[in-house]
Structures are given as structure tokens and as C-alpha cells.
Write an enzyme that holds these catalytic residues in place. Structure first.
Site, short mmCIF file in Angstrom:
data_model
loop_
_atom_site.label_atom_id
_atom_site.label_comp_id
_atom_site.label_asym_id
_atom_site.label_seq_id
_atom_site.Cartn_x
_atom_site.Cartn_y
_atom_site.Cartn_z
N LYS A 36 38.30 31.97 77.64
CA LYS A 36 38.24 31.85 79.10
C LYS A 36 37.46 33.02 79.69
O LYS A 36 36.62 32.85 80.58
CB LYS A 36 39.65 31.87 79.69
CG LYS A 36 40.39 30.55 79.60
CD LYS A 36 41.84 30.78 80.06
CE LYS A 36 42.65 29.49 80.06
NZ LYS A 36 42.16 28.49 81.03
N LYS A 69 59.40 49.30 69.61
CA LYS A 69 59.58 49.13 71.06
C LYS A 69 60.96 48.52 71.36
O LYS A 69 61.61 48.92 72.33
CB LYS A 69 58.46 48.25 71.62
CG LYS A 69 58.34 48.32 73.14
CD LYS A 69 57.01 47.81 73.65
CE LYS A 69 56.89 47.96 75.15
NZ LYS A 69 55.60 47.58 75.68
N ARG A 72 63.42 51.29 70.95
CA ARG A 72 63.29 52.22 72.08
C ARG A 72 64.02 51.68 73.31
O ARG A 72 64.60 52.42 74.08
CB ARG A 72 61.80 52.40 72.36
CG ARG A 72 61.47 53.63 73.16
CD ARG A 72 59.99 54.00 73.08
NE ARG A 72 59.13 53.04 73.75
CZ ARG A 72 57.99 52.58 73.24
NH1 ARG A 72 57.58 52.99 72.06
NH2 ARG A 72 57.24 51.73 73.91
N GLU A 155 49.68 40.00 77.69
CA GLU A 155 49.44 41.14 78.59
C GLU A 155 47.94 41.37 78.69
O GLU A 155 47.26 41.47 77.66
CB GLU A 155 50.11 42.41 78.07
CG GLU A 155 49.95 43.55 79.09
CD GLU A 155 50.27 44.93 78.55
OE1 GLU A 155 51.19 45.55 79.06
OE2 GLU A 155 49.57 45.38 77.62
N ALA A 167 42.44 56.94 78.55
CA ALA A 167 43.67 56.38 77.99
C ALA A 167 43.68 56.49 76.46
O ALA A 167 44.73 56.75 75.87
CB ALA A 167 43.83 54.92 78.42
N GLU A 170 44.40 60.16 75.59
CA GLU A 170 45.79 60.50 75.95
C GLU A 170 46.77 59.86 74.97
O GLU A 170 47.74 60.49 74.55
CB GLU A 170 46.06 60.04 77.40
CG GLU A 170 47.32 60.62 78.00
CD GLU A 170 48.50 59.68 77.94
OE1 GLU A 170 49.57 60.06 78.39
OE2 GLU A 170 48.36 58.56 77.41
P1 0O2 Z 1 51.11 50.59 72.87
O1 0O2 Z 1 51.37 51.37 71.63
O2 0O2 Z 1 49.80 50.90 73.52
O3 0O2 Z 1 51.27 49.11 72.67
P2 0O2 Z 1 56.35 46.32 79.24
O4 0O2 Z 1 55.30 46.31 78.15
O5 0O2 Z 1 55.84 45.75 80.55
O6 0O2 Z 1 57.64 45.70 78.81
P3 0O2 Z 1 56.08 49.01 80.17
O7 0O2 Z 1 55.87 50.11 79.18
O8 0O2 Z 1 56.86 49.34 81.40
O9 0O2 Z 1 56.76 47.81 79.42
O10 0O2 Z 1 54.71 48.39 80.63
P4 0O2 Z 1 53.42 49.11 81.18
O11 0O2 Z 1 53.74 50.32 81.98
O12 0O2 Z 1 52.67 48.02 81.83
O13 0O2 Z 1 52.70 49.63 79.84
C1 0O2 Z 1 52.29 48.74 78.86
C2 0O2 Z 1 51.17 49.33 78.04
O14 0O2 Z 1 50.23 50.03 78.88
C3 0O2 Z 1 51.59 50.36 77.01
O15 0O2 Z 1 52.04 49.70 75.86
C4 0O2 Z 1 50.27 51.12 76.79
O16 0O2 Z 1 49.37 50.37 76.00
C5 0O2 Z 1 49.71 51.17 78.21
N1 0O2 Z 1 50.18 52.40 78.89
C6 0O2 Z 1 51.16 52.49 79.82
N2 0O2 Z 1 51.30 53.75 80.24
C7 0O2 Z 1 50.40 54.49 79.57
C8 0O2 Z 1 50.06 55.90 79.58
O17 0O2 Z 1 50.62 56.73 80.30
N3 0O2 Z 1 49.05 56.28 78.72
C9 0O2 Z 1 48.38 55.41 77.91
N4 0O2 Z 1 47.42 55.89 77.12
N5 0O2 Z 1 48.70 54.08 77.87
C10 0O2 Z 1 49.68 53.64 78.69
P5 0O2 Z 1 53.09 50.38 74.89
O18 0O2 Z 1 53.83 49.29 74.18
O19 0O2 Z 1 53.94 51.38 75.62
O20 0O2 Z 1 52.23 51.13 73.86
#
Ligand code: 0O2
Length: 218
Positions: A36, A69, A72, A155, A167, A170
Site C-alpha cells: 500500500k 516486553k 517488562r 505499528e 533515534a 539513542e
Molecule cells: P523496540 O526494541 O524498538 O521494539 P506500545 O508499543 O504502544 O504498547 P509504548 O512503549 O508505550 O508501548 O509505545 P510507544 O511509546 O509508541 O513506543 C513504541 C516504540 O517506539 C518502541 O518500541 C521504540 O521502537 C520506539 N520508541 C519509543 N520511545 C523511544 C525512545 O525514547 N527512543 C527510541 N530510540 N525509540 C523509542 P519498543 O518495543 O519499546 O522497543
């Protein structure tokens, strides 16, 4: 039969038995959404002579990081909990040049009839405490199997090249320090996030100026 993997009120244990089956659903959803997005980008290129999307990355989260996750967040590692509580098992990241492209792409995705937007988190208007900026959508879309339709959550993260650069670094730093990076590194990251926001704003206004000049020549 229609199975709803995107709703929180589901009884899935009789319908889905293994990680392989879950993985098939999420991989199929990712293939559909990637196509898409490619179509939208190609159409945009055709009409406006300009590509809003620089590149796209799609992945299904590894079982290890799903289990991490779940732990956590205090949930047992079951297939049912994975599907119910982990919103980013299927994830797609869309990287664009300008902040305005992000909202344009988000709108184009939301306008697709078979995509239901479940949640939006705008970390561009409201950056995270870490300095993180990106636009997140959790959407649900139907996957057509031989004997049933399954609604699957995906997502979508949309961000600029500069936001993605920040990102990635970080994320690497937080991984290395297991989320406890020294204060001076966190404040330096914060400073860099401000510079990235400033760079995005200046590049956008430069681009708009160039477009206005081009329009004036027509
Ligand atoms: P990973 O290892 O990247 O997969 P949800 O997923 O909606 O249930 P959450 O954490 O509240 O839970 O959602 P949010 O805030 O939308 O964040 C989802 C993802 O965004 C994260 O997945 C990260 O990939 C990215 N993200 C969020 N905050 C940050 C940040 O401060 N720094 C960076 N670099 N990435 C961020 P995961 O599963 O936490 O991690």
C-alpha cells in the site's frame, strides 16, 4: 469466519496455536501495508513529481523481544498475551525528508477504507522526555486467509531522516547502558534532539521557499 486479532476482547486460543501461525498473520499484514505504501509513493511521484518517502523498513518483532516486553509489562509469555498486549509485533518504519511529509503520509494511510486507525501518538508535537520524536500509529487491517479473515495490528512509525538518525543512536546507547546511560550522555542526546528539531524546521522552510520560487516560474 472473521477473527479479530486487533481487538482486546478476543478468545484466540482455539484459533491460533503456535508462533508460526501468529508470525504468518503478522508477516502477511506487513506485506500488505508495505505494498500500500509503495503504491501511495509511486502515485505521489506520478502526480507531484516528488517522492515523499525516502525508504521503508518492515520487521516482525523477534519472539525474544516480545517475551522481554511482556515480562517488562508484567504479563505471562503466552500467544494470547502476545497478540493482546503487544501492539508492535508487526512494525513498519517510514522515513521521509520533511516533517510535512509525515502528516501527509499519515493522512493517506488513514484514508484507506480497509485500514482502521486504533491509536495515534504524535511524539513530534509532544516529544518524549528523552527527546524522541516520531509519529506513531497503531492500525488494524484485514488479512484474507483461505477460510477466514483476520484483523491484524501493525505499528507504523513515521519520521524524518534526521529523527531516525537520532533515534537509532539513542536506541544503541540505551541498549549498551541497559537504559541507565550517564547523565552527561543523556543531556548531550537531549541537546542533539533539539538540533535535529531545528534542522528539520530549517530544511522544511528552505524546501518551501524553493517550491514557491518554482511555482512562481510556472
Ligand atoms: P523496540 O526494541 O524498538 O521494539 P506500545 O508499543 O504502544 O504498547 P509504548 O512503549 O508505550 O508501548 O509505545 P510507544 O511509546 O509508541 O513506543 C513504541 C516504540 O517506539 C518502541 O518500541 C521504540 O521502537 C520506539 N520508541 C519509543 N520511545 C523511544 C525512545 O525514547 N527512543 C527510541 N530510540 N525509540 C523509542 P519498543 O518495543 O519499546 O522497543
Amino acid at each position: 469466519m472473521e477473527l479479530d486479532l486487533a481487538s482486546n476482547n478476543i478468545k484466540i486460543s482455539e484459533d491460533i496455536h503456535s508462533w508460526e501461525e501468529v508470525s504468518l498473520m503478522y508477516n502477511s499484514a506487513l506485506k500488505q501495508i508495505t505494498t500500500k505504501i509503495e503504491i501511495l509513493n509511486e502515485e505521489f511521484q506520478e502526480v507531484h513529481r516528488y517522492n515523499p518517502i525516502e525508504h521503508v523498513k518492515a520487521r516482525v518483532k523477534t519472539p525474544e523481544s516480545i517475551v522481554k516486553k511482556l515480562k517488562r509489562n508484567g504479563y505471562e509469555s503466552t500467544i494470547e498475551n502476545m497478540v493482546r498486549y503487544i501492539n508492535d509485533i508487526a512494525g513498519i518504519r517510514i522515513i521521509c525528508s520533511f516533517t510535512s511529509d509525515i502528516y501527509r503520509i499519515a493522512e493517506m494511510i488513514s484514508n484507506q477504507k480497509d485500514i482502521q486507525v486504533l491509536t495515534v501518538k504524535d511524539y513530534i508535537m509532544n516529544p518524549k522526555k528523552s527527546g524522541y520524536r516520531s509519529y506513531h500509529m497503531i492500525v488494524s487491517l484485514p488479512v484474507y486467509l483461505s477460510d477466514r479473515i483476520v484483523n491484524v495490528k501493525v505499528e507504523i512509525q513515521i519520521r524524518t531522516v534526521a529523527m531516525d538518525f537520532w533515534a537509532s543512536l539513542e536506541h544503541k546507547i540505551q541498549y549498551k547502558f541497559e537504559g541507565k546511560a550517564p547523565n552527561h550522555i543523556n543531556s548531550e542526546l537531549h541537546e542533539c534532539a533539539k538540533m535535529v528539531a531545528d534542522l528539520d524546521a530549517r530544511m522544511l522552510s528552505l524546501n518551501e521557499e524553493i517550491l514557491a520560487i518554482e511555482d512562481g516560474k510556472k
